[in-house]
Design a protein around this motif. Structure first.
Motif, PDB file in Angstrom:
ATOM      1  N   UNK A  15     -95.595  -7.602  24.386  1.00 50.20           N
ATOM      2  CA  UNK A  15     -94.021  -7.435  24.952  1.00 50.20           C
ATOM      3  C   UNK A  15     -93.574  -6.446  24.542  1.00 50.20           C
ATOM      4  N   UNK A  16     -92.115  -6.129  25.299  1.00 46.98           N
ATOM      5  CA  UNK A  16     -91.336  -5.306  24.684  1.00 46.98           C
ATOM      6  C   UNK A  16     -90.485  -5.912  23.929  1.00 46.98           C
ATOM      7  N   UNK A  17     -90.202  -5.222  22.687  1.00 46.86           N
ATOM      8  CA  UNK A  17     -89.534  -5.872  21.510  1.00 46.86           C
ATOM      9  C   UNK A  17     -88.288  -5.219  21.394  1.00 46.86           C
ATOM     10  N   UNK A  18     -87.071  -6.251  21.536  1.00 48.91           N
ATOM     11  CA  UNK A  18     -85.805  -5.529  21.385  1.00 48.91           C
ATOM     12  C   UNK A  18     -84.958  -6.202  20.415  1.00 48.91           C
ATOM     13  N   UNK A  19     -83.972  -5.219  19.692  1.00 45.15           N
ATOM     14  CA  UNK A  19     -83.143  -5.485  18.753  1.00 45.15           C
ATOM     15  C   UNK A  19     -81.925  -6.165  19.360  1.00 45.15           C
ATOM     16  N   UNK A  20     -81.318  -6.954  18.671  1.00 54.38           N
ATOM     17  CA  UNK A  20     -79.960  -7.246  19.005  1.00 54.38           C
ATOM     18  C   UNK A  20     -79.213  -7.442  17.639  1.00 54.38           C
ATOM     19  N   UNK A  21     -77.828  -6.991  17.458  1.00 57.85           N
ATOM     20  CA  UNK A  21     -77.021  -7.346  16.517  1.00 57.85           C
ATOM     21  C   UNK A  21     -75.532  -7.378  17.011  1.00 57.85           C
ATOM     22  N   UNK A  22     -74.831  -8.206  16.092  1.00 56.47           N
ATOM     23  CA  UNK A  22     -73.556  -8.522  16.140  1.00 56.47           C
ATOM     24  C   UNK A  22     -72.715  -7.679  15.371  1.00 56.47           C
ATOM     25  N   UNK A  23     -72.030  -6.754  15.978  1.00 52.57           N
ATOM     26  CA  UNK A  23     -71.417  -5.735  15.300  1.00 52.57           C
ATOM     27  C   UNK A  23     -69.843  -5.883  15.152  1.00 52.57           C
ATOM     28  N   UNK A  24     -69.138  -5.551  14.074  1.00 50.87           N
ATOM     29  CA  UNK A  24     -67.850  -5.664  14.056  1.00 50.87           C
ATOM     30  C   UNK A  24     -67.507  -4.210  13.813  1.00 50.87           C
ATOM     31  N   UNK A  25     -66.771  -3.479  14.661  1.00 48.29           N
ATOM     32  CA  UNK A  25     -66.269  -2.038  14.425  1.00 48.29           C
ATOM     33  C   UNK A  25     -65.018  -2.187  13.602  1.00 48.29           C
ATOM     34  N   UNK A  26     -64.450  -3.002  13.555  1.00 45.76           N
ATOM     35  CA  UNK A  26     -63.270  -3.186  12.541  1.00 45.76           C
ATOM     36  C   UNK A  26     -62.605  -4.710  12.449  1.00 45.76           C
ATOM     37  N   UNK A  27     -61.589  -4.950  11.853  1.00 45.06           N
ATOM     38  CA  UNK A  27     -61.506  -6.382  11.492  1.00 45.06           C
ATOM     39  C   UNK A  27     -61.541  -7.270  12.336  1.00 45.06           C
ATOM     40  N   UNK A  28     -61.061  -6.967  13.831  1.00 42.91           N
ATOM     41  CA  UNK A  28     -60.995  -7.622  14.831  1.00 42.91           C
ATOM     42  C   UNK A  28     -61.756  -7.528  15.947  1.00 42.91           C
ATOM     43  N   UNK A  29     -62.486  -6.579  16.143  1.00 41.15           N
ATOM     44  CA  UNK A  29     -63.335  -6.137  17.120  1.00 41.15           C
ATOM     45  C   UNK A  29     -64.883  -6.185  16.999  1.00 41.15           C
ATOM     46  N   UNK A  30     -65.357  -7.087  17.726  1.00 46.17           N
ATOM     47  CA  UNK A  30     -66.728  -7.618  17.477  1.00 46.17           C
ATOM     48  C   UNK A  30     -67.304  -7.385  18.837  1.00 46.17           C
ATOM     49  N   UNK A  31     -68.881  -7.159  19.011  1.00 45.25           N
ATOM     50  CA  UNK A  31     -69.487  -6.992  20.107  1.00 45.25           C
ATOM     51  C   UNK A  31     -70.963  -7.040  19.897  1.00 45.25           C
ATOM     52  N   UNK A  32     -71.782  -7.433  21.032  1.00 44.78           N
ATOM     53  CA  UNK A  32     -73.229  -7.639  20.963  1.00 44.78           C
ATOM     54  C   UNK A  32     -73.891  -6.630  21.194  1.00 44.78           C
ATOM     55  N   UNK A  33     -74.687  -5.858  20.540  1.00 43.43           N
ATOM     56  CA  UNK A  33     -75.555  -4.524  20.918  1.00 43.43           C
ATOM     57  C   UNK A  33     -76.923  -4.766  20.938  1.00 43.43           C
ATOM     58  N   UNK A  34     -77.577  -3.914  21.833  1.00 44.16           N
ATOM     59  CA  UNK A  34     -78.846  -4.231  22.190  1.00 44.16           C
ATOM     60  C   UNK A  34     -79.548  -2.777  22.057  1.00 44.16           C
ATOM     61  N   UNK A  35     -80.750  -2.837  21.672  1.00 46.20           N
ATOM     62  CA  UNK A  35     -81.571  -1.482  21.495  1.00 46.20           C
ATOM     63  C   UNK A  35     -82.360  -1.310  22.830  1.00 46.20           C
ATOM     64  N   UNK A  36     -83.017  -0.240  22.998  1.00 44.05           N
ATOM     65  CA  UNK A  36     -83.721  -0.124  24.221  1.00 44.05           C
ATOM     66  C   UNK A  36     -85.046  -0.709  24.418  1.00 44.05           C
ATOM     67  N   UNK A  37     -85.607  -1.329  23.178  1.00 46.42           N
ATOM     68  CA  UNK A  37     -86.776  -1.869  23.212  1.00 46.42           C
ATOM     69  C   UNK A  37     -88.067  -0.938  22.822  1.00 46.42           C
ATOM     70  N   UNK A  38     -89.054  -1.515  22.124  1.00 46.67           N
ATOM     71  CA  UNK A  38     -90.050  -0.814  21.745  1.00 46.67           C
ATOM     72  C   UNK A  38     -91.420  -1.593  22.174  1.00 46.67           C
ATOM     73  N   UNK A  39     -92.398  -0.946  22.725  1.00 47.44           N
ATOM     74  CA  UNK A  39     -93.645  -1.880  23.276  1.00 47.44           C
ATOM     75  C   UNK A  39     -94.473  -2.134  22.383  1.00 47.44           C
ATOM     76  N   UNK A  40     -94.968  -3.415  22.161  1.00 50.22           N
ATOM     77  CA  UNK A  40     -96.128  -3.711  21.334  1.00 50.22           C
ATOM     78  C   UNK A  40     -97.209  -4.421  22.073  1.00 50.22           C
ATOM     79  N   UNK A  41     -98.266  -3.686  22.015  1.00 49.16           N
ATOM     80  CA  UNK A  41     -99.539  -4.187  23.013  1.00 49.16           C
ATOM     81  C   UNK A  41    -100.546  -4.599  21.790  1.00 49.16           C
ATOM     82  N   UNK A  42    -101.131  -6.044  21.995  1.00 47.86           N
ATOM     83  CA  UNK A  42    -102.165  -6.685  21.341  1.00 47.86           C
ATOM     84  C   UNK A  42    -103.333  -6.618  22.280  1.00 47.86           C
ATOM     85  N   UNK A  43    -104.480  -5.749  21.937  1.00 51.34           N
ATOM     86  CA  UNK A  43    -105.475  -5.780  22.716  1.00 51.34           C
ATOM     87  C   UNK A  43    -106.766  -5.033  22.176  1.00 51.34           C
ATOM     88  N   UNK A  44    -107.914  -5.421  22.503  1.00 51.94           N
ATOM     89  CA  UNK A  44    -108.968  -5.010  21.995  1.00 51.94           C
ATOM     90  C   UNK A  44    -109.618  -3.840  22.776  1.00 51.94           C
TER      91      UNK A  44
END
Length: 120
Positions: free
Chosen positions: A91-120
């Motif tokens: 699958x494509x593995x994506x990172x997510x984080x809940x980030x505070x930029x200061x005491x009151x502003x919070x948002x959810x950030x996503x990465x662009x993803x990295x491909x993981x392939x399991x195959x022989x």
């Protein structure tokens, strides 16, 4: 502005191991919950694992005992160690984080993803 950048994906044989990383950078006051999701072609995005700032963890049943999530708060980085990989982990593995930029502003950030392939 905040960026999440994943690294460490690739091709691995069944039964093998891989570690993916995700580093947050930019205007960060603090980071709360961090998580890894994955999305395979034609399937919905699913939660793989998450970790709180105090390092409590939670895993999807499909990866319990095989994957380990960890974080380095000083480096704003979250890791996912994947062992005993199966073709169905491909699958494509994506990172997510809940980030505070200061005491009151919070948002959810996503990465662009990295491909993981399991195959022989």
């Amino acid at each position: 502005q905040v960026q999440l950048v994943e690294s460490g994906g690739g091709l691995v044989q069944p039964g093998g191991s891989l570690r993916v990383s995700c580093r947050a950078s930019g205007s960060i006051f603090t980071i709360g919950l961090m998580a890894w999701y994955r999305q395979a072609p034609g399937k919905q995005r699913e939660l793989v694992a998450n970790i709180t700032s105090s390092r409590s963890t939670n895993y999807a049943d499909s990866v319990k005992g095989r994957f380990t999530i960890s974080r380095d708060n000083a480096k704003n980085t979250v890791y996912l160690q994947m062992n005993s990989l199966k073709p169905e982990d491909t699958a494509v593995y994506l990172c997510n984080a809940r980030i505070w930029s200061d005491w009151t502003n919070v948002f959810s950030a996503w990465g662009q993803g990295t491909q993981v392939t399991v195959s022989s």
